[in-house]
Write a protein that holds these residues in place. Structure first.
Motif, mmCIF file in Angstrom:
data_model
loop_
_atom_site.group_PDB
_atom_site.id
_atom_site.type_symbol
_atom_site.label_atom_id
_atom_site.label_comp_id
_atom_site.label_asym_id
_atom_site.label_seq_id
_atom_site.Cartn_x
_atom_site.Cartn_y
_atom_site.Cartn_z
ATOM 1 N N GLU A 249 56.471 58.698 69.424
ATOM 2 C CA GLU A 249 57.040 58.230 68.099
ATOM 3 C C GLU A 249 57.866 59.030 67.557
ATOM 4 N N GLU B 98 60.820 53.670 61.761
ATOM 5 C CA GLU B 98 59.948 54.519 62.471
ATOM 6 C C GLU B 98 59.912 53.405 64.038
ATOM 7 N N GLY C 182 58.398 56.922 58.292
ATOM 8 C CA GLY C 182 57.887 57.828 59.129
ATOM 9 C C GLY C 182 57.426 59.159 59.056
ATOM 10 N N LEU D 128 55.028 60.814 61.392
ATOM 11 C CA LEU D 128 55.524 60.819 62.869
ATOM 12 C C LEU D 128 55.737 62.074 63.320
#
Length: 216
Positions: A133, A144, A159, A162
């Motif tokens: 990711e 994302e 995100g 992540l």
């Protein structure tokens, strides 16, 4: 001015009556990953005049491909999003990317919109066994993304949680994704910024290539 239609029973002509006007399909492209306000659509299409964009949005709305939506707080504003019929044009855009790749004359130095980059990555991906990711921050837009055996997908979002976060413009990140120089060269030059493990980030980018794919 919008074309007057082809007055044919051919299904291809009918489709072009709906999306064949200049800029129409690129307006759809900018909305493919989620609704946007007028200004953000315009930012992804710097060559279009505001009055033409207004007309294209109205035409696409009249044709049942775009609808107006009210964004939820904290951003209470009007946005434009694709209807199911509009979303169904995704294979058309993907096919145009694949076809354009095989034609000479492509100049990657020209403007690349954030959404355009995300859509191209979904087409130019080599599926990998290990899932990963990453977030991509491209100015006013952030995505994302997920990479794995089923390919690459992107959706709007910061995100923040992540493990990898790339930051830059559409063009600088496209160069990092598709160019021959390793990621460390882009980082050293300050063209791209990274949060996370550089080795993992390079492995993520290695899944993408502009080399024409051979049909299975």
């Amino acid at each position: 001015m919008a074309h007057k239609g082809y007055d044919e029973g051919c299904l291809a002509a009918h489709a072009l009556d709906l999306i064949g006007d200049r800029w129409a399909l690129l307006v759809i492209r900018e909305l493919m990953l989620g609704p946007k306000r007028f200004g953000l659509i315009k930012a992804g299409l710097p060559g279009i005049a505001s009055n033409i964009l207004t007309r294209r949005l109205a035409d696409l709305e009249a044709n049942g491909l775009v609808e107006r939506r009210a964004l939820t707080p904290p951003v209470a504003a009007l946005a434009y999003g694709l209807t199911p019929a509009g979303l169904d044009t995704r294979p058309v855009i993907d096919a145009l990317c694949r076809w354009g790749l095989r034609q000479p004359g492509h100049d990657p130095r020209k403007f690349i919109s954030p959404t355009g980059l995300m859509l191209s990555m979904a087409v130019m991906v080599r599926p990998v066994a290990v899932r990963a990711e990453a977030a991509f921050a491209l100015g006013a837009e952030s995505f994302e993304t997920r990479l794995g055996p089923d390919g690459f997908s992107a959706r709007p979002g910061p995100g923040d949680a992540l493990p990898l976060r790339f930051a830059g413009s559409g063009n600088t990140l496209a160069a990092a994704v598709y160019g021959s120089a390793p990621l460390r060269a882009h980082l050293a030059a300050g063209r791209v910024h990274l949060t996370g493990d550089p080795a993992a980030a390079q492995r993520f980018l290695d899944a993408f290539s502009l080399a024409p794919k051979t049909a299975a």
